[in-house]
Design an enzyme around this catalytic site. Structure first.
Site, short mmCIF file in Angstrom:
data_model
loop_
_atom_site.label_atom_id
_atom_site.label_comp_id
_atom_site.label_asym_id
_atom_site.label_seq_id
_atom_site.Cartn_x
_atom_site.Cartn_y
_atom_site.Cartn_z
N GLU A 363 33.80 -90.01 61.12
CA GLU A 363 33.50 -89.43 62.15
C GLU A 363 32.17 -89.50 62.69
O GLU A 363 31.51 -88.39 63.10
CB GLU A 363 34.16 -87.75 62.15
CG GLU A 363 35.52 -87.79 61.74
CD GLU A 363 36.39 -86.53 62.20
OE1 GLU A 363 35.57 -85.79 63.03
OE2 GLU A 363 37.20 -86.37 61.64
N1 CAA Z 1 30.58 -85.72 75.59
C1 CAA Z 1 30.90 -86.35 76.56
N2 CAA Z 1 30.57 -87.42 77.35
C2 CAA Z 1 29.75 -88.23 76.11
C3 CAA Z 1 29.57 -87.83 74.98
C4 CAA Z 1 29.71 -86.52 74.51
N3 CAA Z 1 29.69 -86.08 73.44
N4 CAA Z 1 28.95 -89.05 74.36
C5 CAA Z 1 28.53 -89.81 75.39
N5 CAA Z 1 29.24 -89.50 76.60
C6 CAA Z 1 29.47 -90.35 77.87
C7 CAA Z 1 27.98 -90.67 78.04
O1 CAA Z 1 27.39 -89.60 78.92
C8 CAA Z 1 28.01 -92.06 78.82
O2 CAA Z 1 28.68 -91.55 79.94
P1 CAA Z 1 27.98 -92.13 81.58
O3 CAA Z 1 28.19 -93.60 81.60
O4 CAA Z 1 28.87 -91.65 82.64
O5 CAA Z 1 26.58 -91.92 81.52
C9 CAA Z 1 29.35 -92.47 78.14
O6 CAA Z 1 30.09 -91.37 77.64
C10 CAA Z 1 28.87 -93.62 77.34
O7 CAA Z 1 28.02 -93.18 76.36
P2 CAA Z 1 26.74 -93.86 75.79
O8 CAA Z 1 26.14 -94.91 76.66
O9 CAA Z 1 25.91 -92.90 75.00
O10 CAA Z 1 27.65 -94.75 74.81
P3 CAA Z 1 27.19 -95.81 73.57
O11 CAA Z 1 28.03 -97.05 73.65
O12 CAA Z 1 25.72 -96.00 73.53
O13 CAA Z 1 27.67 -94.82 72.20
C11 CAA Z 1 27.64 -93.20 70.45
C12 CAA Z 1 27.28 -93.67 71.86
C13 CAA Z 1 27.16 -91.89 70.25
C14 CAA Z 1 26.91 -94.23 69.45
C15 CAA Z 1 28.95 -93.56 70.09
O14 CAA Z 1 29.53 -94.81 70.23
C16 CAA Z 1 29.63 -92.89 68.91
O15 CAA Z 1 29.59 -91.60 68.63
N6 CAA Z 1 29.82 -93.75 67.81
C17 CAA Z 1 30.47 -93.60 66.58
C18 CAA Z 1 31.87 -93.23 66.70
C19 CAA Z 1 32.59 -92.55 65.72
O16 CAA Z 1 32.15 -91.19 65.50
N7 CAA Z 1 33.54 -92.91 65.08
C20 CAA Z 1 34.31 -92.41 64.03
C21 CAA Z 1 35.82 -92.63 64.12
S1 CAA Z 1 36.81 -91.33 64.14
C22 CAA Z 1 37.10 -90.96 62.63
O17 CAA Z 1 36.40 -91.31 61.55
C23 CAA Z 1 38.48 -90.13 62.38
C24 CAA Z 1 39.28 -90.07 61.14
O18 CAA Z 1 40.13 -90.49 60.72
C25 CAA Z 1 38.42 -89.04 60.01
#
Ligand code: CAA
Length: 380
Positions: A363
């Site tokens: 996550e």
């Molecule tokens: N809420 C709403 N919108 C959001 C947001 C949030 N929390 N975070 C980002 N966004 C939006 C941004 O505002 C942006 O929108 P605009 O283009 O309109 O401005 C868009 O999403 C893209 O955001 P970023 O440019 O910030 O995207 P990024 O490519 O830089 O990535 C990141 C951001 C935080 C690194 C994200 O990729 C991330 O969280 N990565 C980790 C993924 C993760 O947690 N994976 C876990 C897998 S699930 C799992 O583990 C489940 C299981 O089985 C246990």
């Protein structure tokens, strides 16, 4: 400010503690060793309302708040983090995602069964080349009018082989980047949907983790969640709540390890006295207690933010980052306090140490939490 739990919260915590002691503890070592998914315990947790903790009762949920959720998660995780991750994914990723972003028809068809434990759900975002870099989805969902054609691979999917409902994130329009991503409800048994082999893991070995393959799976249009292109926002918002769940899981692993270490240190004698009387051990206990309390306050704050309707993107990242670090470091200390016995399965702390590691990875890794936190600081 009020740091006291309400009567109701204490009752909920005690019910979860009782369930963990009487139902999860027996057989936890054997389930870990055999990688046995606790199907019968999932049913019991469903009967207690633990699979739809925050879901509105009109959809079959328990209608509790996020504070109740973390109290339940902490108690289950003290004993069995494999069972608690099933609870966390079903609650915060699947039920929350559907309740907050799904249509009424989707809620009636799927949420009502997921919230009661009749169905189990999985959240499918990670891919071989899109773990932390979640925008780089390779799985494609091509719009064919009345359905989408889904192709691709998802990795490390919790509940992967045991779910009835899978929320799958996929790219519909690559040119639009994160705005071209959608989320879909895929049912087990849909043609072209294959469940790959189970992963053999370091920790949370009782949870069921698989690779999933989608080959020309026809997903009905009505199974898309939310507006076209809203899938990335759906995934990020849902994961913010998921991180509160994993933070509370980490807190439970840390406090479970601490409780075992404290008890052991008051029984085990060396150099003519109980080992807790040696400063080397007493100071470890003091450090563990202090940092676990700090983690508890951060986890509580994130859950409180969610209950108050505040933005919890950052507080959930802070809570997960810190609680997972505390879980890892102090489960290692708990093994150290147990000495040779800590290395033996019967004493439980080696399992908690192995289970702790995943809380720094899934996550969103700790490094991803630092991205979320630092970006928000810089933006201010
Ligand atoms: N809420 C709403 N919108 C959001 C947001 C949030 N929390 N975070 C980002 N966004 C939006 C941004 O505002 C942006 O929108 P605009 O283009 O309109 O401005 C868009 O999403 C893209 O955001 P970023 O440019 O910030 O995207 P990024 O490519 O830089 O990535 C990141 C951001 C935080 C690194 C994200 O990729 C991330 O969280 N990565 C980790 C993924 C993760 O947690 N994976 C876990 C897998 S699930 C799992 O583990 C489940 C299981 O089985 C246990």
């Amino acid at each position: 400010m009020n740091f006291n739990l309400s009567e109701e919260h204490i009752m909920i915590r005690d019910a979860a503690r009782d369930f963990a002691q009487t139902e999860l503890l027996p057989g936890v070592i054997e389930r870990d060793e055999a990688q046995h998914f606790p199907k019968e315990l999932v049913k019991k947790m469903g009967d207690l309302g633990f699979l739809g903790i925050m879901v509105d009762p009109k959809y079959g949920g328990s209608g509790m708040d996020a504070i109740s959720y973390i109290l339940i998660m902490e108690e289950l995780s003290k004993i069995d983090a494999s069972a608690s991750v099933i609870v966390s994914v079903n609650n915060s990723l699947v039920c929350y995602g559907l309740e907050s972003f799904g249509s009424e028809a989707q809620k009636q068809k799927y949420l009502t069964k997921l919230a009661t434990g009749e169905f189990v759900g999985a959240f499918c975002l990670s891919e071989p080349e899109a773990g932390s870099d979640a925008t780089s989805q390779k799985t494609s969902a091509i719009d064919k009018g009345d359905h989408y054609l889904l192709n691709g691979t998802k990795n490390w999917i919790t509940n992967g082989g045991r779910s009835d409902v899978y929320l799958v994130i996929a790219q519909t329009d690559r040119d639009k980047g994160s705005h071209g991503i959608n989320a879909f409800i895929v049912e087990k048994g849909m043609e072209g949907f294959h469940i790959g082999p189970k992963e053999n893991k370091l920790g949370i070995r009782g949870s069921d983790t698989h690779t999933l393959q989608f080959n020309d799976v026809k997903v009905p249009r009505e199974n898309r969640i939310g507006a076209d292109g809203s899938g990335f926002r759906f995934a990020m918002k849902t994961l913010s709540g998921g991180r509160i769940g994993i933070a509370s899981q980490a807190l439970g692993i840390a406090s479970g390890a601490f409780e075992l270490a404290l008890k052991y240190s008051k029984e085990r004698k060396a150099f003519g006295t109980e080992i807790c009387n040696h400063q080397a051990i007493a100071f470890k206990l003091a450090d563990m207690y202090t940092e676990i309390e700090a983690a508890r306050h951060l986890v509580m704050k994130a859950a409180w933010d969610k209950d108050q309707g505040n933005n919890y993107d950052v507080s959930s990242a802070v809570a997960k980052l810190y609680a997972s670090k505390v879980a890892m470091e102090h489960s290692v200390e708990a093994v150290q306090i147990h000495g040779g016995n800590g290395f033996v399965k019967d004493y439980h702390v080696e399992r908690l140490m192995r289970d702790a590691k995943i809380t720094q990875i899934y996550e969103g890794t700790s490094e991803i939490q630092k991205i979320v936190i630092s970006r928000s600081l810089i933006k201010q």
